[in-house]
Design an enzyme around this catalytic site. Sequence first.
Site, PDB file in Angstrom:
ATOM      1  N   ARG A   5     -13.410  -8.805   1.714  1.00 54.54           N
ATOM      2  CA  ARG A   5     -11.993  -8.522   1.428  1.00 54.54           C
ATOM      3  C   ARG A   5     -11.160  -9.769   1.740  1.00 54.54           C
ATOM      4  O   ARG A   5     -10.249 -10.142   1.001  1.00 54.54           O
ATOM      5  CB  ARG A   5     -11.483  -7.343   2.280  1.00 54.54           C
ATOM      6  CG  ARG A   5     -12.089  -5.988   1.962  1.00 54.54           C
ATOM      7  CD  ARG A   5     -11.586  -5.431   0.646  1.00 54.54           C
ATOM      8  NE  ARG A   5     -10.140  -5.289   0.571  1.00 54.54           N
ATOM      9  CZ  ARG A   5      -9.426  -4.279   1.075  1.00 54.54           C
ATOM     10  NH1 ARG A   5     -10.040  -3.280   1.662  1.00 54.54           N
ATOM     11  NH2 ARG A   5      -8.103  -4.242   0.953  1.00 54.54           N
ATOM     12  N   HIS A  48      -7.414   0.896  -6.284  1.00 53.58           N
ATOM     13  CA  HIS A  48      -7.589   0.010  -5.118  1.00 53.58           C
ATOM     14  C   HIS A  48      -8.260  -1.280  -5.615  1.00 53.58           C
ATOM     15  O   HIS A  48      -9.432  -1.545  -5.321  1.00 53.58           O
ATOM     16  CB  HIS A  48      -8.445   0.734  -4.076  1.00 53.58           C
ATOM     17  CG  HIS A  48      -8.402   0.141  -2.701  1.00 53.58           C
ATOM     18  ND1 HIS A  48      -7.604  -0.940  -2.369  1.00 53.58           N
ATOM     19  CD2 HIS A  48      -9.071   0.482  -1.554  1.00 53.58           C
ATOM     20  CE1 HIS A  48      -7.781  -1.230  -1.094  1.00 53.58           C
ATOM     21  NE2 HIS A  48      -8.664  -0.392  -0.579  1.00 53.58           N
ATOM     22  N   ASP A  95     -17.326   6.971  -1.056  1.00 48.45           N
ATOM     23  CA  ASP A  95     -16.042   6.878  -0.358  1.00 48.45           C
ATOM     24  C   ASP A  95     -15.794   8.240   0.294  1.00 48.45           C
ATOM     25  O   ASP A  95     -16.502   9.216   0.010  1.00 48.45           O
ATOM     26  CB  ASP A  95     -14.934   6.523  -1.386  1.00 48.45           C
ATOM     27  CG  ASP A  95     -13.577   6.260  -0.743  1.00 48.45           C
ATOM     28  OD1 ASP A  95     -13.502   6.144   0.504  1.00 48.45           O
ATOM     29  OD2 ASP A  95     -12.574   6.173  -1.485  1.00 48.45           O
ATOM     30  N   ARG A  99       0.885  -1.183   0.000  1.00 49.25           N
ATOM     31  CA  ARG A  99       0.000   0.000   0.000  1.00 49.25           C
ATOM     32  C   ARG A  99       0.910   1.217   0.000  1.00 49.25           C
ATOM     33  O   ARG A  99       1.640   1.451   0.970  1.00 49.25           O
ATOM     34  CB  ARG A  99      -0.898  -0.008   1.229  1.00 49.25           C
ATOM     35  CG  ARG A  99      -1.558   1.334   1.464  1.00 49.25           C
ATOM     36  CD  ARG A  99      -2.638   1.299   2.500  1.00 49.25           C
ATOM     37  NE  ARG A  99      -3.822   0.635   1.993  1.00 49.25           N
ATOM     38  CZ  ARG A  99      -5.021   0.694   2.556  1.00 49.25           C
ATOM     39  NH1 ARG A  99      -5.205   1.392   3.662  1.00 49.25           N
ATOM     40  NH2 ARG A  99      -6.048   0.074   2.028  1.00 49.25           N
ATOM     41  N   GLN A 153     -10.075  -3.963  -3.289  1.00 50.68           N
ATOM     42  CA  GLN A 153     -11.333  -3.454  -2.758  1.00 50.68           C
ATOM     43  C   GLN A 153     -12.477  -3.713  -3.739  1.00 50.68           C
ATOM     44  O   GLN A 153     -13.520  -4.263  -3.376  1.00 50.68           O
ATOM     45  CB  GLN A 153     -11.199  -1.943  -2.490  1.00 50.68           C
ATOM     46  CG  GLN A 153     -12.465  -1.311  -1.982  1.00 50.68           C
ATOM     47  CD  GLN A 153     -12.830  -1.809  -0.598  1.00 50.68           C
ATOM     48  OE1 GLN A 153     -12.016  -1.746   0.309  1.00 50.68           O
ATOM     49  NE2 GLN A 153     -14.036  -2.317  -0.422  1.00 50.68           N
ATOM     50  N   CYS A 190     -16.303   1.517   0.834  1.00 53.44           N
ATOM     51  CA  CYS A 190     -15.116   0.695   1.093  1.00 53.44           C
ATOM     52  C   CYS A 190     -14.701   0.743   2.552  1.00 53.44           C
ATOM     53  O   CYS A 190     -14.003  -0.153   3.014  1.00 53.44           O
ATOM     54  CB  CYS A 190     -13.971   1.143   0.191  1.00 53.44           C
ATOM     55  SG  CYS A 190     -13.563   2.890   0.380  1.00 53.44           S
TER      56      CYS A 190
HETATM   57  N1  NVA Z   1     -10.039   6.664  -1.116  1.00 51.83           N
HETATM   58  C1  NVA Z   1      -9.688   6.203   0.204  1.00 51.83           C
HETATM   59  C2  NVA Z   1      -9.862   4.727   0.306  1.00 51.83           C
HETATM   60  C3  NVA Z   1      -9.549   4.139   1.660  1.00 51.83           C
HETATM   61  C4  NVA Z   1      -9.704   2.660   1.692  1.00 51.83           C
HETATM   62  C5  NVA Z   1      -8.252   6.598   0.504  1.00 51.83           C
HETATM   63  O1  NVA Z   1      -7.406   6.445  -0.395  1.00 51.83           O
HETATM   64  O2  NVA Z   1      -7.972   7.057   1.608  1.00 51.83           O
HETATM   65  N1   CP Z   2     -11.100  -0.276   2.670  1.00 47.44           N
HETATM   66  C1   CP Z   2      -9.820  -0.316   3.071  1.00 47.44           C
HETATM   67  O1   CP Z   2      -8.893  -0.541   2.294  1.00 47.44           O
HETATM   68  O2   CP Z   2      -9.654  -0.132   4.420  1.00 47.44           O
HETATM   69  P1   CP Z   2      -8.277   0.115   5.171  1.00 47.44           P
HETATM   70  O3   CP Z   2      -7.765   1.456   4.715  1.00 47.44           O
HETATM   71  O4   CP Z   2      -8.641   0.109   6.646  1.00 47.44           O
HETATM   72  O5   CP Z   2      -7.320  -0.979   4.819  1.00 47.44           O
END
Ligand code: NVA
Ligand code: CP
Length: 326
Positions: free
Chosen positions: A290, A130, A222, A103, A133, A262
Amino acid sequence: MKRDFLHITDFTTDEIHEVFNLASRLKTELRNGNPTQYLKGKSLAMIFQKPSARTRVSFETGMYQLGGHALYLSPADIGMGKREATKDIARVMSRYNDLIMARVFDHQHVLDLGEYATVPVINGLTDYNHPCQVMADIFTVLEHRGNLDDLKVVYVGDGNNVAHSWLNLAQRLPMELVIVSPEGYEVEEEILETTKDAGLSNVSISHEPMDAVVDADVIYTDVWASMGQEEEAAKRKKVFQPFQVNAELMAAAGSQAYFMHCLPAHRGEEVTDEVIDGEQSIVFDEAENRLHVQKAIMVMLTITTAQDSNFLSLQGPSDNSADAMR
Ligand code: NVA
Ligand code: CP
């Protein structure tokens, strides 16, 4: 040849259906208390440059359930491109581990990990997309709806990483996909055009949530400010207010519409309590999935020999209908 999962389009349509079948089988096995340890003795390096709850826990628990082991590497452990060149991290981690999940902020970093790692790399979110997800999301829709026929998905909110993965999915599975964002916060033009050019789905951009959601099967949202955009949060709160998913918007969509997010959700911002806690919300099934979907992805990327692949396809239902999944 090792395979990576950096974008949903890294899988063919058939492979996406294989993920559904395998995830469904793994979910059933887990519920019956007899999970197959497909990844016994294997190790997953999990590189995190951003916070995470679901991604970290679902990958770590999933790997354990598959008979393997996962290591959490924090931003302090892996200074991607700062303490060490990304290609060197890729090469070193490949010497210790059978899989890498990362990540990161910069999408180029997962592309570089994929290029230089000799083991499969899985994208656990970047600023750009993502994919794990949205694979879990569509699997959840399939479970609830029973099929993906004539599917209308309306994504309401920021044209961000999650929205981009929905566009990638629309290049592999047919759907009507409407992305409703404030002006200036739309998805990137290039991925939008690529998705339209793929010609499989009916994709459009809207700025009018109340009109766009009519007859939707899924209303998805989101956060308004993603990780890394915290300093824009106050400004975005004002711009995105008319795009809140609330009872009025769900009523405009109709009672057939599922609400999805998500997570983590900012309750009272992009979604109200009554919607996320309401009867149409399937966000916790989505979060659970997930685990099952990522386990399937890890198994598919790891088991690459013809013999093993054969073994996989002999194990379970060959169609992806909800009946076959139960
Ligand atoms: N768009 C959000 C998704 C979190 C799972 C982010 O990147 O923070
Ligand atoms: N939806 C998701 O990826 O959650 P986290 O940021 O908690 O991993």
